[in-house]
Scaffold this active site. Structure first.
Site, PDB file in Angstrom:
ATOM      1  N   HIS A   8      41.569  69.543  98.405  1.00 47.55           N
ATOM      2  CA  HIS A   8      40.863  68.973  97.196  1.00 47.55           C
ATOM      3  C   HIS A   8      40.669  69.739  96.492  1.00 47.55           C
ATOM      4  CE1 HIS A   8      37.530  70.801  99.352  1.00 47.55           C
ATOM      5  NE2 HIS A   8      36.523  70.220  97.528  1.00 47.55           N
TER       6      HIS A   8
HETATM    7  N1  UDP Z   1      34.029  68.612 106.012  1.00 53.02           N
HETATM    8  C1  UDP Z   1      34.158  66.988 107.537  1.00 53.02           C
HETATM    9  N2  UDP Z   1      35.234  66.373 107.284  1.00 53.02           N
HETATM   10  C2  UDP Z   1      36.236  66.423 106.336  1.00 53.02           C
HETATM   11  C3  UDP Z   1      37.090  67.685 105.573  1.00 53.02           C
HETATM   12  C4  UDP Z   1      35.482  67.772 105.085  1.00 53.02           C
HETATM   13  O1  UDP Z   1      33.027  66.609 107.872  1.00 53.02           O
HETATM   14  O2  UDP Z   1      36.807  65.152 106.566  1.00 53.02           O
HETATM   15  C5  UDP Z   1      33.262  69.500 105.759  1.00 53.02           C
HETATM   16  C6  UDP Z   1      33.704  70.479 106.367  1.00 53.02           C
HETATM   17  O3  UDP Z   1      34.062  70.630 107.829  1.00 53.02           O
HETATM   18  C7  UDP Z   1      32.978  71.560 105.771  1.00 53.02           C
HETATM   19  C8  UDP Z   1      32.656  70.807 104.570  1.00 53.02           C
HETATM   20  O4  UDP Z   1      32.712  69.393 105.055  1.00 53.02           O
HETATM   21  O5  UDP Z   1      31.896  71.540 106.757  1.00 53.02           O
HETATM   22  C9  UDP Z   1      33.139  71.108 103.428  1.00 53.02           C
HETATM   23  O6  UDP Z   1      33.577  70.225 102.784  1.00 53.02           O
HETATM   24  P1  UDP Z   1      34.628  70.855 101.169  1.00 53.02           P
HETATM   25  O7  UDP Z   1      35.447  70.778 102.271  1.00 53.02           O
HETATM   26  O8  UDP Z   1      34.411  69.285 100.267  1.00 53.02           O
HETATM   27  O9  UDP Z   1      34.250  71.584 100.345  1.00 53.02           O
HETATM   28  P2  UDP Z   1      34.374  73.094 100.152  1.00 53.02           P
HETATM   29  O10 UDP Z   1      33.770  73.892 101.819  1.00 53.02           O
HETATM   30  O11 UDP Z   1      35.471  73.420  99.304  1.00 53.02           O
HETATM   31  O12 UDP Z   1      33.120  73.453  98.848  1.00 53.02           O
END
Ligand code: UDP
Length: 361
Positions: A209
């Site tokens: 994303h």
């Molecule tokens: N996550 C989730 N379902 C999904 C994708 C991600 O529950 O389909 C969770 C993931 O395990 C993590 C969090 O969302 O705990 C991370 O979100 P994201 O990747 O949007 O954010 P980033 O870590 O890049 O800031």
């Protein structure tokens, strides 16, 4: 002590859940602490927001600023305007922000300008990559934070380098991992598990994303086609983020192995990760979760603000090219999993440490 807790986006919800539990535990022990939960409305889709509140038993927010989407400036500005009013009407002793999203930075600025103390959970991490909106949010937030809670000694060291006083830096561990440990015995398979004939170790999880991977449609398509070929018969489950979905639009992709599914709720997603062969992602949080679960993780980025996931954990930094991924994935198939460990203090108790420290202030 009256604490206002800010949450705006999916990773924030996962991080505040155990902090709220730790506060409620203190309330049961009759400590003089209360909280007000403010949802900025940055993520508002049911499967990026409500599902997480339900599954992680997060109380209904006391206030929802409902800012929704917009450009970086529109969103940040809208959060600031709405949170300023909210905070004037509901004063508190401390505003607690987590992570690195626009809500984190916007609410920290508003709080500080009302002379309210700011606590930042997940302070000090740095990718060094100023093209990431999150890096700007981290730097601005940490420049006005009063109490810094870090997930690693390297994050604490970054803060020292920026001139933060050592007494304000608290290395407490990782609240996201608190949530993981609190829920590991509740995770369960998604509805499509049987339909797609998934079994432990017979599929890969893919999430993308970040602007660097998804904003340019042709390179995104190339990446997906490359991963589809590389998967070599293994299914690739791709919970597609709304941002990525919007870019692909109606594009008709001829993919054999990649299966598009909706963004998953936390309990299904952790089940999918825990039982996967490997994960390919550009998420920061997922590289932490895979580290704790011992699942190989290939990060499609040129840098990480979470170096311990690489040095101690299971994370391999790939860059953004499919050629690099193919090479590193082939090495992994040949050599198998490398030995990995769990970073210091990622033990499920970070939130309790944070609340203990705040109550001594
Ligand atoms: N996550 C989730 N379902 C999904 C994708 C991600 O529950 O389909 C969770 C993931 O395990 C993590 C969090 O969302 O705990 C991370 O979100 P994201 O990747 O949007 O954010 P980033 O870590 O890049 O800031």
């Amino acid at each position: 002590m009256k604490i206002t807790i800010i949450a705006g986006a999916r990773p924030n919800f996962i991080k505040i859940a155990p902090i709220i539990k730790a506060i409620e535990k203190k309330q049961n022990e009759e400590s003089n602490v209360s909280y007000r939960l403010v949802h900025t409305g940055q993520h508002y889709d049911k499967n990026l927001s409500d599902t997480f509140f339900e599954e992680l038993n997060i109380p209904k927010p006391n206030s929802n600023l409902e800012v929704k989407s917009g450009s970086q400036a529109e969103q940040t500005g809208a959060i600031m305007v709405a949170f300023e009013k909210e905070l004037l009407q509901n004063p508190c002793d401390l505003v607690l922000v987590v992570g690195d999203v626009n809500s984190t930075m916007a609410c920290a600025i508003v709080a500080k300008k009302q002379n309210i103390k700011v606590a930042h959970v997940e302070a000090g991490i740095r990718s060094g990559d100023m093209t990431m909106p999150e890096e700007i949010n981290r730097i601005v937030t940490d420049s006005i934070t009063d109490y810094f809670f870090t997930t690693s000694t390297s994050a604490s060291e970054n803060l020292l380098k920026y001139g933060v006083e050592a007494t304000n830096i608290h290395f407490v561990g990782n609240v996201m991992i608190d949530t993981l440990y609190q829920n590991l015995n509740r995770i369960f398979e998604p509805l499509f598990w049987n339909e797609y004939q998934l079994k432990t170790g017979n599929y890969i999880i893919l999430t993308l994303h970040r602007p660097s991977n998804v904003d340019e449609e042709q390179s995104l398509i190339q990446l997906l086609e490359g991963i589809d070929t590389m998967a070599d018969g293994k299914k690739v489950i791709f919970p597609i983020h709304p941002r990525t979905k919007a870019i692909l639009g109606e594009t008709n992709l001829m993919l054999k192995n990649i299966l598009f599914v909706e963004p998953q709720g936390y309990l299904n997603f952790m089940y999918l990760i825990k039982n996967s062969f490997a994960v390919i992602t550009d998420s920061g949080g997922i590289s932490e979760e895979t580290t704790v679960m011992g699942i190989p993780c290939f990060t499609m980025r040129n840098n990480t603000e979470r170096p311990e996931t690489q040095t101690i954990g299971t994370n391999t930094l790939v860059g953004t090219s499919i050629e690099n991924l193919e090479k590193l994935f082939a090495d992994f198939i040949k050599n198998g999993k490398r030995k990995a460990g769990i970073p210091e203090l990622w033990d499920g108790k970070a939130s309790e440490r944070i609340i203990d420290i705040l109550l001594q202030k």
